[in-house]
Design a protein around this motif. Sequence first.
Motif, mmCIF file in Angstrom:
data_model
loop_
_atom_site.group_PDB
_atom_site.id
_atom_site.type_symbol
_atom_site.label_atom_id
_atom_site.label_comp_id
_atom_site.label_asym_id
_atom_site.label_seq_id
_atom_site.Cartn_x
_atom_site.Cartn_y
_atom_site.Cartn_z
ATOM 1 N N ALA A 1 3.487 6.644 -6.964
ATOM 2 C CA ALA A 1 2.420 7.057 -7.774
ATOM 3 C C ALA A 1 2.869 8.326 -8.672
ATOM 4 C CB ALA A 1 1.093 7.361 -7.337
ATOM 5 N N TYR A 2 3.231 9.463 -7.969
ATOM 6 C CA TYR A 2 3.668 10.674 -8.562
ATOM 7 C C TYR A 2 4.872 10.354 -9.508
ATOM 8 C CZ TYR A 2 5.600 15.336 -9.185
ATOM 9 O OH TYR A 2 5.969 16.475 -9.826
ATOM 10 N N ARG A 3 5.706 9.584 -8.777
ATOM 11 C CA ARG A 3 7.126 9.351 -9.765
ATOM 12 C C ARG A 3 6.771 8.566 -10.970
ATOM 13 N NH1 ARG A 3 13.059 7.173 -7.617
ATOM 14 N NH2 ARG A 3 14.051 6.498 -9.692
ATOM 15 N N ALA A 4 5.966 7.403 -10.764
ATOM 16 C CA ALA A 4 5.607 6.589 -12.046
ATOM 17 C C ALA A 4 4.930 7.688 -13.263
ATOM 18 C CB ALA A 4 4.629 5.505 -11.613
ATOM 19 N N GLY B 1 -1.931 8.663 0.972
ATOM 20 C CA GLY B 1 -1.907 9.282 -0.483
ATOM 21 C C GLY B 1 -1.756 11.041 -0.146
ATOM 22 N N ASN B 2 -1.818 11.423 0.849
ATOM 23 C CA ASN B 2 -1.668 12.991 0.895
ATOM 24 C C ASN B 2 -0.187 13.770 1.346
ATOM 25 O OD1 ASN B 2 -4.294 13.415 0.687
ATOM 26 N ND2 ASN B 2 -5.038 12.810 2.485
ATOM 27 N N SER B 3 0.795 12.846 1.122
ATOM 28 C CA SER B 3 2.187 13.335 1.330
ATOM 29 C C SER B 3 2.444 14.274 0.287
ATOM 30 C CB SER B 3 2.940 12.071 1.062
ATOM 31 O OG SER B 3 4.454 12.651 0.878
ATOM 32 N N VAL B 4 3.226 15.381 0.677
ATOM 33 C CA VAL B 4 3.600 16.496 -0.125
ATOM 34 C C VAL B 4 4.934 16.332 -0.379
ATOM 35 C CG1 VAL B 4 4.325 18.949 -0.007
ATOM 36 C CG2 VAL B 4 2.293 18.407 1.213
ATOM 37 N N GLN B 5 5.750 15.713 0.289
ATOM 38 C CA GLN B 5 7.176 15.416 -0.048
ATOM 39 C C GLN B 5 7.376 14.425 -1.297
ATOM 40 O OE1 GLN B 5 9.588 17.275 1.282
ATOM 41 N NE2 GLN B 5 7.965 18.487 2.211
ATOM 42 N N LYS B 6 6.551 13.510 -1.383
ATOM 43 C CA LYS B 6 6.498 12.658 -2.711
ATOM 44 C C LYS B 6 6.367 13.104 -3.831
ATOM 45 C CE LYS B 6 1.880 10.855 -2.321
ATOM 46 N NZ LYS B 6 1.146 9.794 -2.020
ATOM 47 N N LEU B 7 5.875 14.363 -3.885
ATOM 48 C CA LEU B 7 5.646 14.967 -4.984
ATOM 49 C C LEU B 7 6.955 15.970 -5.764
ATOM 50 C CD1 LEU B 7 2.388 16.720 -4.190
ATOM 51 C CD2 LEU B 7 2.655 14.677 -5.110
ATOM 52 N N GLY B 8 8.205 14.832 -5.722
ATOM 53 C CA GLY B 8 9.101 15.492 -6.268
ATOM 54 C C GLY B 8 10.322 15.993 -5.552
ATOM 55 N N GLU C 1 13.799 9.113 -3.765
ATOM 56 C CA GLU C 1 13.675 7.694 -3.569
ATOM 57 C C GLU C 1 12.588 7.514 -2.159
ATOM 58 O OE1 GLU C 1 15.263 5.388 -4.930
ATOM 59 O OE2 GLU C 1 16.608 6.739 -6.031
ATOM 60 N N ALA C 2 11.552 8.133 -2.539
ATOM 61 C CA ALA C 2 10.453 8.223 -1.660
ATOM 62 C C ALA C 2 9.741 6.653 -1.277
ATOM 63 C CB ALA C 2 9.340 9.181 -2.003
ATOM 64 N N HIS C 3 9.929 6.024 -2.517
ATOM 65 C CA HIS C 3 9.068 4.617 -2.451
ATOM 66 C C HIS C 3 10.259 3.575 -2.097
ATOM 67 C CE1 HIS C 3 11.383 4.850 -6.256
ATOM 68 N NE2 HIS C 3 10.865 3.641 -6.592
ATOM 69 N N ASN C 4 11.722 4.146 -1.793
ATOM 70 C CA ASN C 4 12.541 3.134 -1.650
ATOM 71 C C ASN C 4 13.099 3.202 -0.196
ATOM 72 O OD1 ASN C 4 14.606 1.212 -1.826
ATOM 73 N ND2 ASN C 4 15.180 2.069 -3.933
ATOM 74 N N ASP C 5 14.454 3.957 -0.154
ATOM 75 C CA ASP C 5 15.221 4.071 1.422
ATOM 76 C C ASP C 5 14.411 4.862 2.217
ATOM 77 O OD1 ASP C 5 16.648 3.557 -1.159
ATOM 78 O OD2 ASP C 5 18.467 4.814 -0.539
ATOM 79 N N ILE D 1 0.904 -1.346 0.045
ATOM 80 C CA ILE D 1 0.074 -0.171 0.084
ATOM 81 C C ILE D 1 0.634 1.136 0.089
ATOM 82 C CG2 ILE D 1 -1.708 1.447 1.389
ATOM 83 C CD1 ILE D 1 -2.725 -1.211 2.249
ATOM 84 N N MET D 2 2.118 1.233 0.899
ATOM 85 C CA MET D 2 2.860 2.571 1.074
ATOM 86 C C MET D 2 3.636 2.847 -0.193
ATOM 87 S SD MET D 2 1.838 4.072 3.333
ATOM 88 C CE MET D 2 2.941 5.267 3.074
ATOM 89 N N VAL D 3 3.915 1.655 -1.083
ATOM 90 C CA VAL D 3 4.865 1.816 -2.103
ATOM 91 C C VAL D 3 3.870 2.258 -3.293
ATOM 92 C CG1 VAL D 3 5.841 0.106 -4.302
ATOM 93 C CG2 VAL D 3 6.429 -0.323 -1.787
#
Length: 412
Positions: free
Chosen positions: A49-52, A285-292, A296-300, A42-44
């Motif tokens: 999603a944004y990176r993809a 789903g509401n993270s701001v930091q994962k938007l670029g 490596e938001a989905h990894n490390d 779920i977290m991945v």
Amino acid sequence: MSTEKTHKSKTQGLASAIKRAYRELNLSIFLPYMVLSIIGLIMVFSASAYRAISEGNDVTYYVIRQLIFMVLGLGVTLLIYRLRVTVFRSQAFKKLALVVISLALVFVLIWGEEINGAKGWIDLYVISIQPIEFAKPVLVLLLADYFSRYQEDFAKNTGWKGFFRMVGRHPIVPAAILLWLGIAVSLPDIGGFGLLLVIASLMVLGSGIPSKLVKALTGIAIGAYALLVLGVRLANHLGWTSSNYRIQRLLSFVNPFPEAQGIGHQLVNSYYALKGGGFFGRGLGNSVQKLGYLPEAHNDFIMAIVGEELGLLGLVFILGLYFYLTIYLYYRAQKARTVYIQMLLIGIASYFLIQAVINLGGVSGLLPITGITFPFISYGGSSVLTTAIMVGLALSASRADRFGHPKRRQSK
């Protein structure tokens, strides 16, 4: 009639085998594995999603790949669980595993694919794999067998001289591990090097060697970390820099804010993510930091996104379940009836403990950023499969310890 009876007998035999396998399955290990893996999936999806989309892929690009590896990993876990744990002590397996891992690491050192400044990957076109990941369970298996075979000899040969004398008498496994550590440093893969070294050290400490050596090794480990921090602080103070990406990441963890637009960017945005999540989080789903903002938001750094979206409560739940599994494995090791199973469970538990400590230390700025993933939660095929292998070994060892091997029961 005879054919029907044979078919019925086979069906009943299969049903009986499945019931026995379920009855002997240690749910205290298996259930946390499944729950954490589902949370990770779920977290991945949320973190990737944004990176993809920004890479021109479908929104489910990363999560589908993660799901494929999860299913493969579950199959590997159940396969290893059904194997007799003694299979991994056979000379044929040990020689094969040692040679394959050694050759794979030599290959990546010479021809490996470079990602983020380290040549740690073998490109198989469809996927890239990290041999250093698969060295972790092999190291645990080899050292568990090594110390269980020679435990009495190590106990008799006390002191440093006696310890190294015994290593000299049985040098193949220690020599192979030193080779792996040397290659890990050369890649450079500081995270892989540290993880292999600490797992091996914890297994040495759990092997029954004299307490003086335990105290000495503990002191060396603490001293090494202190020297690392002091060295990094001195390098920052003198303005020393490096063109190597991995070295830059090591230097940035002490004070990332002056380099917030450069090499400190990742850690600074990790802080922002954790701070923004607060107690309850922004919501899934509401993270701001994962938007670029956070690489490596989905990894490390997926645990930073977990903290931002699910808050402190979400982090506490995941870490509580994770460390329950780790502590339970140490508990089972303490209760184990054979030295081999005890050492095997100590190695597996140490893998989970150190992997989490290094990852969380990097996310929080307490340790250098080394690229170590968080088991079950982070994206990555090699990481998922390695974790699955470890869980399978833990289940197999637990079954053998509690119930004995199937063939042995049938022979009684």
